[in-house]
Design a protein around this motif. Structure first.
Motif, short mmCIF file in Angstrom:
data_model
loop_
_atom_site.label_atom_id
_atom_site.label_comp_id
_atom_site.label_asym_id
_atom_site.label_seq_id
_atom_site.Cartn_x
_atom_site.Cartn_y
_atom_site.Cartn_z
N GLY A 121 9.14 3.18 9.21
CA GLY A 121 8.67 2.36 9.97
C GLY A 121 8.20 2.90 11.52
O GLY A 121 7.17 4.27 11.29
N VAL A 122 8.04 2.37 12.27
CA VAL A 122 6.50 3.03 13.29
C VAL A 122 7.55 3.24 14.51
O VAL A 122 8.75 3.08 14.99
CB VAL A 122 5.32 1.68 14.42
N TYR A 123 7.35 4.45 15.06
CA TYR A 123 7.99 4.81 15.94
C TYR A 123 8.33 4.89 17.70
O TYR A 123 7.58 5.16 17.67
CB TYR A 123 8.93 6.81 15.77
N THR A 163 4.86 4.60 3.37
CA THR A 163 4.62 5.70 3.76
C THR A 163 6.04 6.90 3.80
O THR A 163 6.47 6.16 3.34
CB THR A 163 3.79 5.57 4.97
N ASP A 164 5.46 8.04 4.68
CA ASP A 164 6.90 8.76 4.67
C ASP A 164 7.50 8.71 5.74
O ASP A 164 8.53 9.39 6.27
CB ASP A 164 6.06 9.89 4.61
N VAL A 165 7.45 7.13 6.83
CA VAL A 165 8.00 7.23 7.49
C VAL A 165 8.46 5.97 7.32
O VAL A 165 8.48 5.44 7.12
CB VAL A 165 7.83 7.17 9.35
N THR A 174 7.68 7.74 19.12
CA THR A 174 6.68 8.74 18.89
C THR A 174 6.26 9.12 17.74
O THR A 174 7.77 8.56 17.20
CB THR A 174 6.84 9.36 20.13
N ASP A 175 5.24 9.84 17.56
CA ASP A 175 5.88 10.39 15.95
C ASP A 175 6.82 11.13 15.77
O ASP A 175 7.49 12.27 16.89
CB ASP A 175 4.58 11.82 16.19
N PRO A 176 7.76 10.78 15.04
CA PRO A 176 9.39 11.48 14.91
C PRO A 176 9.53 13.04 14.81
O PRO A 176 9.69 13.83 14.61
CB PRO A 176 9.82 10.65 13.25
N ARG A 177 7.81 13.24 14.05
CA ARG A 177 7.96 14.88 14.18
C ARG A 177 8.18 16.01 14.58
O ARG A 177 7.93 16.75 14.87
CB ARG A 177 6.52 15.48 13.13
N SER A 212 -1.84 7.54 17.38
CA SER A 212 -0.66 7.63 17.15
C SER A 212 -1.29 7.22 14.73
O SER A 212 -1.61 6.34 14.56
CB SER A 212 0.20 6.94 16.94
N LYS A 213 -1.61 8.14 14.78
CA LYS A 213 -2.28 8.38 13.38
C LYS A 213 -1.61 7.36 11.93
O LYS A 213 -1.71 6.39 10.98
CB LYS A 213 -2.87 9.01 12.21
N VAL A 214 -0.39 6.27 11.99
CA VAL A 214 0.47 5.96 11.46
C VAL A 214 -0.68 5.04 10.73
O VAL A 214 -0.14 4.55 9.52
CB VAL A 214 1.55 5.34 11.20
N LYS A 244 1.24 -1.32 0.01
CA LYS A 244 -0.01 -0.32 0.24
C LYS A 244 1.10 1.65 -0.33
O LYS A 244 1.75 1.39 0.29
CB LYS A 244 -1.10 -0.50 1.28
N GLY A 274 0.68 5.69 0.29
CA GLY A 274 -0.29 6.23 0.70
C GLY A 274 0.08 7.98 -0.13
O GLY A 274 0.58 8.14 -0.84
N GLY A 275 -0.81 8.88 0.34
CA GLY A 275 -1.11 10.62 -0.43
C GLY A 275 0.39 10.52 -0.83
O GLY A 275 0.91 11.02 -2.13
P1 ADP Z 1 0.38 7.86 4.18
O1 ADP Z 1 -0.32 9.76 4.03
O2 ADP Z 1 1.38 6.75 4.11
O3 ADP Z 1 -1.27 6.94 5.08
P2 ADP Z 1 -0.16 8.87 6.97
O4 ADP Z 1 0.28 10.28 7.63
O5 ADP Z 1 -1.19 8.30 7.24
O6 ADP Z 1 0.87 8.66 5.71
O7 ADP Z 1 1.17 8.19 8.28
C1 ADP Z 1 2.22 8.48 8.76
C2 ADP Z 1 2.54 9.94 9.16
O8 ADP Z 1 1.60 8.81 10.57
C3 ADP Z 1 3.74 9.59 10.11
O9 ADP Z 1 4.30 10.72 8.82
C4 ADP Z 1 4.27 10.71 11.03
O10 ADP Z 1 3.69 11.87 11.26
C5 ADP Z 1 2.66 10.16 11.68
N1 ADP Z 1 2.47 8.61 13.01
C6 ADP Z 1 2.31 9.25 14.11
N2 ADP Z 1 2.49 8.78 15.50
C7 ADP Z 1 3.70 7.76 14.74
C8 ADP Z 1 4.88 6.88 14.99
N3 ADP Z 1 4.49 6.51 16.33
N4 ADP Z 1 5.57 6.12 14.15
C9 ADP Z 1 5.69 6.76 13.10
N5 ADP Z 1 5.01 8.26 12.24
C10 ADP Z 1 4.40 8.38 12.93
#
Ligand code: ADP
Ligand code: ASP
Ligand code: MG
Length: 407
Positions: free
Chosen positions: A177-179, A173-175, A181-184, A208-210, A7, A9-10
């Motif tokens: 992996g799962v971190y 996606t644009d990260v 916490t949100d790496p941003r 955490s909307k990852v 998959k 993402g955007g």
């Molecule tokens: P996509 O458009 O690929 O579906 P999303 O924006 O829905 O991507 O999800 C990726 C984003 O989730 C990352 O850019 C990051 O800021 C956010 N995020 C929030 N919590 C986490 C986490 N624990 N680990 C990784 N990313 C996280």
């Protein structure tokens, strides 16, 4: 030969160049001998643009027609990706949700997948094609287009992986992996090698909307291994899989936060049986979900204070419903606050360790951060604080629990 669902993402399909890059990645994966089914999101910003268009005409827009509109974003991407694949000599076919027949219920804007017909996809795979499916959408019994809620392409991918018995569902996606916490928010956040379904479900539900929550529910229910990876760089990503009993459990796996909640307090309500039901009943009758709830009895026992949280989108409506109800019940005062944030620690290791809550509270107190509400479960502790403390709070907790160091 394995079947892999990928998959994107955007952001990963956010421009023609990026879609070309995805095409190259799909072709490389197929060259390894695997069958590939791809799920794509709308190009980044597109779904938001469609939402604003609809809301400029009516707010809320007609739910059925809103889904007709929203589903078009993903249709653009499946077409573009298949054009890119075919141009590179890779046979490919695109399908919308209704063409596959991803059957859903009729809850527009938040439909649930009931069944997936995998016949056409199987035929294409057998004929050596890559199959590209539009995420986030399905069709109900009446043939009306439905969408699965924001972030729903993750759920399409996991549901397809389940229906096709795929070896793995890869979420690009644009990260990478799962971190923890949100790496941003916390630059020192650490990528997790692995996280259990249960912990990922808590992280997703707590903000955490990852990954969309429903995709994790699906993966956990049907035991589909999911891997979160970067579209832009190679790496192992994060595997989301059943809890590994043989591994030493980290105390805390991650910190989630939710900026979408608001708080409502009713002060000085007569304390008698049925009061909670009367206040919250009015809210739930309006289909508004309540999250945290706290009730406190006054020292003389005659009255009670009642606080709860709702989604910020529902805040105004909930506040006016509760204000009316409070008047009827003879409460002293109602007030609300939509400048709050919920910060949560998540970890299965909490089950067997005491003292995590006190470390959390002490750490926040040392920074002068006032805790407004607390709720706990077996594997999480959540606190509500003023939203101005979000970054500071998450950062000091990340340090206090040494999350940047590998477990
Ligand atoms: P996509 O458009 O690929 O579906 P999303 O924006 O829905 O991507 O999800 C990726 C984003 O989730 C990352 O850019 C990051 O800021 C956010 N995020 C929030 N919590 C986490 C986490 N624990 N680990 C990784 N990313 C996280
Ligand atoms: N395009 C939809 C959204 O922005 C679905 C998704 O990207 O998963 O929410
Ligand atoms: Mg997403």
């Amino acid at each position: 030969m394995a079947l892999i669902v990928q998959k994107y993402g955007g952001t990963s399909v956010g421009s023609v160049e990026r879609i070309n890059h995805v095409a190259e990645k799909v072709i490389a994966a197929r060259a390894k001998g695997d069958d590939i089914v791809v799920v794509v999101s709308a190009m980044s910003g597109e779904t938001n643009r469609l939402v604003s268009l609809a809301k400029s005409m009516a707010d809320p827009p007609n739910a059925r027609e809103f889904d007709v509109l929203l589903s078009t974003g993903e249709q653009v991407t499946i077409g573009l990706l298949c054009i890119a694949l075919e141009a590179r000599g890779c046979p490919a076919r695109s399908y919308t949700g209704s063409q596959v027949r991803i059957l859903t219920d009729s809850a527009y804007n938040k439909a649930r997948i009931l069944n997936i017909d995998n016949e056409r996809i199987q035929q294409d795979l057998t004929a050596g094609r890559v199959v590209v499916v539009a995420g986030f959408q399905g069709v109900d019994e009446d043939g009306s287009i439905t969408t699965l809620g924001r972030g729903g392409s993750d759920t399409t991918a996991v549901a397809l992986a389940t229906a096709l018995k795929a070896e793995e569902c890869q979420i690009y996606t644009d990260v990478d992996g799962v971190y923890t916490t949100d790496p941003r928010i916390v630059s020192r956040a650490r990528r997790l090698e692995r996280i259990s379904f249960e912990e990922m479900l808590e992280m997703a539900s707590l903000g955490s909307k990852v990954l969309q929550i429903r995709s994790v529910e699906f993966a956990s229910k049907y035991n589909v291994p999911v891997r979160v990876l970067s579209s832009f760089e190679d790496g192992p990503g994060t595997l989301i899989a059943p809890e590994d009993e043989t591994m030493e459990q980290a105390l805390i796996s991650g910190i989630a936060f939710n900026k979408d909640e608001a708080k409502i307090t009713v002060l000085g309500v007569p304390d008698r049986p049925g009061i909670a039901y009367q206040i919250l009943g009015a809210v739930s009758d309006a289909n508004i979900e309540v999250d945290m709830i706290i009730q406190n009895v006054a020292p003389d026992g005659s009255s009670t204070d009642f606080t709860f949280t709702v989604h910020r989108n529902d805040y105004k409506q909930a506040l006016s419903l509760v204000t009316a109800k409070a008047k009827e019940l003879g409460a002293r005062e109602v007030n609300g606050d939509d400048c709050i944030v919920k910060i949560s620690l998540v970890g299965v290791g909490m089950r067997s360790h005491a003292g995590i809550a006190s470390t959390m509270f002490r750490t926040l107190a040392n920074e002068g951060i006032n805790i407004q509400m607390i709720s706990t479960s077996e594997i999480k502790i959540s606190v509500v604080v003023n939203e101005k403390y979000l970054e500071l709070g998450v950062r000091v907790l990340h340090d206090a629990f040494k999350l940047e160091e590998a477990a």
